[in-house]
Design an enzyme around this catalytic site. Structure first.
Site, PDB file in Angstrom:
ATOM      1  CD  GLU A 183      -3.084  -0.968   2.166  1.00  0.00           C
ATOM      2  OE1 GLU A 183      -2.892  -0.281   3.181  1.00  0.00           O
ATOM      3  OE2 GLU A 183      -4.163  -1.508   1.896  1.00  0.00           O
ATOM      4  CD  GLU A 252      -4.295  -6.132   2.812  1.00  0.00           C
ATOM      5  OE1 GLU A 252      -5.004  -5.440   3.575  1.00  0.00           O
ATOM      6  OE2 GLU A 252      -3.061  -6.012   2.750  1.00  0.00           O
TER       7      GLU A 252
HETATM    8  C1  GAL Z   1      -4.323  -2.877   5.160  1.00  0.00           C
HETATM    9  C2  GAL Z   1      -2.892  -3.373   5.271  1.00  0.00           C
HETATM   10  C3  GAL Z   1      -2.851  -4.676   6.067  1.00  0.00           C
HETATM   11  C4  GAL Z   1      -3.625  -4.521   7.345  1.00  0.00           C
HETATM   12  C5  GAL Z   1      -5.028  -4.060   7.039  1.00  0.00           C
HETATM   13  C6  GAL Z   1      -5.876  -3.849   8.268  1.00  0.00           C
HETATM   14  O1  GAL Z   1      -4.376  -1.581   4.715  1.00  0.00           O
HETATM   15  O2  GAL Z   1      -2.341  -3.579   4.004  1.00  0.00           O
HETATM   16  O3  GAL Z   1      -1.529  -5.018   6.325  1.00  0.00           O
HETATM   17  O4  GAL Z   1      -2.978  -3.609   8.160  1.00  0.00           O
HETATM   18  O5  GAL Z   1      -4.986  -2.851   6.385  1.00  0.00           O
HETATM   19  O6  GAL Z   1      -6.027  -5.020   8.961  1.00  0.00           O
END
Ligand code: GAL
Length: 725
Positions: A183, A252
């Site tokens: 990110e 994600e």
């Molecule tokens: C995302 C990040 C993950 C984790 C998630 C929240 O933005 O890439 O590593 O932190 O948020 O659980």
């Protein structure tokens, strides 16, 4: 003769080809999908972070993921776990990355290795070792030579270990994808030029490592070719990669959210999660990863600031304890089956889209070779819809998608849940523990200290995060002429701290505690204090709850008492203590004595029975217990305690903080409508976390040694061992 020889040569060549081809495979991509061995694939992926469970749990977790229809296991690589001091590597136990990748391979699944090495992940310091902050001239995640050198060294190290074990798909192993950075797009946007240069460098560096499988960068719109940019979020159907020859990937899809001490516990309805996936896939998405598929536990001191809880359950399809979380797990399994039935149509053609009514949408994948798949969507958040499609009519609940893998039969609807609902139970298993206690005296100036200086120091600079605890100690002289001694109005001690928790001791007595929270880690302690004539010992115990893992140059954020520290209500008015002499001591006495181990614990005298200390700060408790029969996962119910840390057989279970009561809104939660992490919460008005997972594999069949450090004051007789069913 010559012909025969040629034939032999051809045969030999074919044999060689077969051998090579059977052990190695290529991974490439096009605009439709990741291509493995020449085949476009719709891939279902699930995040399982190896240090958040135990090696003994891995095979079962991965099997459950496989049974749930997962093809790929996605994990970050946790640099600070692997390189605790520069050049000293650790790859054992929960950090045995090679073993983890091989367990996935044995299950017949693929791996997406998100090397980072910045990982965010609610992991201490975002995965960076704390020593990196003290490399001269370093600045994290930007065009900075010392940083880039360290990042490259670690990334190359991981790649070379994986290559050495032949774990990339190009070598016949399970790793089909790797991630560099995490990110970074939003950071680059904020810092501009140096950020752009860093992105380019990171991409080139990664590609130069020649893994033979594609690299991805998540949330990075300008990911340089050949790196694929991917989406993270609760929904990603509107995302498109930066080039039309890259596949649409979702790294994600948050299955719930993380828990922080002080907040209510988040969850995400299975219907909405399934809806988000179907929406993505119908809209050309070909890779979906659940973050997390199993969240697990932040053992030890691995959780990041700010205030991240020890449980990393995440409302994932497999719960913290390794049990399937129904109906989510089963509902997604059914979804994955339906999607797989559509795979050949999905990867072959682009969809035609039509809108048969208000808030309705149909995606049709019709191939020339007979395969046909359709997705019927109802985006209305309140009403059912009847959709006419082909020769049939289909009833769709609000906010749902029906999947028709033959363009006729609805095999799945995202809001019709047929998976069972399980009620999770925690049942006490043992009788009461037989506790012994040891009270540690607060440290004070004049005792052993590491540093004495006329200033208030930033905490991590002193502790290097070797402990959560730092003592700030000073003396205050009170003259017999002080007015407050006669009028009875005790002076007010005020201490400002960058966080995260502060216990204030005056002449050995706890005079109060203050703490911050996720939204604001800073705190101000302000309380009347009892002072006597002559020398008074002021001891501030500053406590860190993990170091920040996210934010612009979070490595420069401070922890600890930076001041001012003042005493108000003296004859002179207010006395500023900030610039007077302070001495420092890292860690608690019990930590330096290793009271969490059996040998260490024999170095002090413990009390028991009617002398057992209760509701006293800085108290260590120990007991032994035998492991309950069976395989059910175990936890400690810590509701009667305040804050501290738990160890079993010398291993840290994590920080406990049941004294932090969950704030927030725990109203009803409708699956329909756009989900946010604040939408669905439980546990309001109760401890954010009262159960603490004890892995079965940490226990012996005979006696087990349990130690609890309590900072605040608690009643250990209320602690019980429970099993989860
Ligand atoms: C995302 C990040 C993950 C984790 C998630 C929240 O933005 O890439 O590593 O932190 O948020 O659980």
């Amino acid at each position: 003769m010559e012909r025969k020889f040629n034939m032999v040569l051809v045969l030999l060549f074919l044999c060689l080809c077969l051998c090579v081809c059977s052990v190695t495979a290529s991974v490439t991509y096009d605009h439709k999908a990741i291509i493995i061995n020449g085949q476009r694939r719709i891939l279902i992926s699930g995040s399982i972070h190896y240090p958040r469970s135990t090696p003994q749990m891995w095979p079962d977790l991965i099997q459950k993921a496989k049974d749930g229809g997962v093809d790929v296991i996605e994990t970050y690589v946790f640099w600070n776990g692997h390189e605790p001091s520069p050049g000293n590597y650790y790859f054992e136990d929960r950090f045995d990355l090679v073993k983890f990748v091989k367990v996935v391979q044995q299950a017949g699944l693929y791996v997406h290795l998100r090397i980072g090495p910045y990982v965010c992940a609610e992991w201490n310091f975002g995965g960076f070792p704390v020593w990196l902050k003290y490399v001269p001239g370093v600045a994290f995640r930007t065009d900075n030579e010392p940083f880039k050198a360290a990042m490259q060294k670690f990334t190359a190290k991981i790649v070379s270990i994986m290559k050495g074990e032949r774990l990339f798909q190009s070598q016949g192993g399970p790793i089909i994808l790797s991630q560099i950075e995490n990110e970074y797009g939003p950071v680059e946007w904020e810092i501009g030029g140096p950020g752009k240069a860093y992105t380019k460098w990171a991409a080139q560096m990664a590609v130069g490592l020649d893994t033979g499988v594609p690299w991805i960068m998540c949330k990075q719109e300008d990911a340089p070719d050949p790196i694929i940019d991917t989406c993270n979020g609760y929904y990603c159907e509107n995302f498109s990669p930066n080039k039309n020859y890259k596949p649409k990937m979702w790294t994600e899809n948050w299955t719930g959210w993380y828990t922080d001490f002080g907040s209510a516990v988040p969850y995400r309805p299975a219907e909405d999660l399934a809806f988000s996936v179907a929406r993505f896939v119908q809209n050309r998405g070909s890779y979906v990863n659940y973050y997390m598929y199993h969240g697990g536990t932040n053992f030890g001191r691995t959780t990041s600031g700010l205030f991240i809880a020890t449980s990393y359950d995440y409302d994932a399809p497999i719960d913290e304890y390794g049990l399937i979380n129904e109906p989510k797990w089963g509902h997604l399994r059914d979804l994955h089956k339906a999607i797989k039935q559509c795979e050949s149509a999905l990867v072959s053609v682009d969809p035609t889209v039509s809108w048969p009514g208000k808030n309705l949408e149909v995606h049709l994948y019709k191939t020339s070779f007979g395969a046909c798949a359709a997705f019927l969507a109802n985006y209305d958040t309140a009403s059912w819809a009847k959709v006419a499609f082909g020769n049939g009519h289909y009833d769709l609940p609000p906010w749902s998608i029906s999947i028709l893998p033959d363009c006729k039969t609805e095999v799945f609807n995202t809001a019709k849940v047929s998976a069972p609902k399980f009620h999770r139970k925690m049942t006490p298993v043992n009788g009461a523990f037989n506790w012994q206690s040891y009270n540690e005296q607060p440290a004070a100036s004049g005792g052993e200290s590491s540093i004495t200086i006329n200033a208030l120091l930033e905490q991590v600079k002193v502790t290097r995060d070797s402990s959560d605890y730092l003592w700030y100690m000073t003396d205050v002289n009170i003259s017999p002429n002080e007015g407050f001694l006669k009028n009875g109005q005790s002076p007010v001690l005020t201490a400002m701290s960058a966080g995260h928790v502060l216990h204030v001791f005056v002449n050995g007595q706890l005079s109060g505690t203050a703490y911050g929270g996720l939204e604001n880690p800073k705190l101000t302690f302000s309380n009347n204090v009892k002072l006597w004539v002559g020398n008074n010992k002021i001891s501030l115990l500053s406590v860190a709850v993990g170091l920040s893992n996210v934010g612009l140059h979070y490595e420069t954020w401070n922890v600890g008492v930076l001041g001012p520290v003042t005493l108000k209500g003296l004859n002179e008015g207010t006395r500023d203590l900030s610039k007077q002499k302070w001495s420092y001591k890292t860690g608690l006495k019990g930590e330096s004595l290793n009271l969490h181990t059996t040998t260490g614990s024999s170095s002090v005298k413990w009390s028991q029975g009617s002398f057992l200390s209760k509701k006293q700060p800085l108290t260590w408790y120990k007991t032994t217990f035998s492991a309950p029969a069976g395989n059910d996962p175990l936890a400690l119910d810590m509701s009667s305690m305040g804050k501290g840390e738990i160890w079993v057989n010398g291993k840290s279970v994590g920080r406990h903080w049941p004294g932090y009561i969950a704030r927030g809104n725990c109203g009803s939660c409708n699956y329909a409508g756009t989900f946010t992490d604040k939408k669905c919460r439980t546990n309001c008005g109760q401890p954010t976390q009262k159960w603490y997972h004890i892995p079965r594999s940490w226990l012996n069949s005979g006696g087990n040694f349990l130690v609890v450090l309590e900072e605040w004051g608690g009643d250990p007789t209320g602690i019980s061992l429970v099993k989860r069913t």
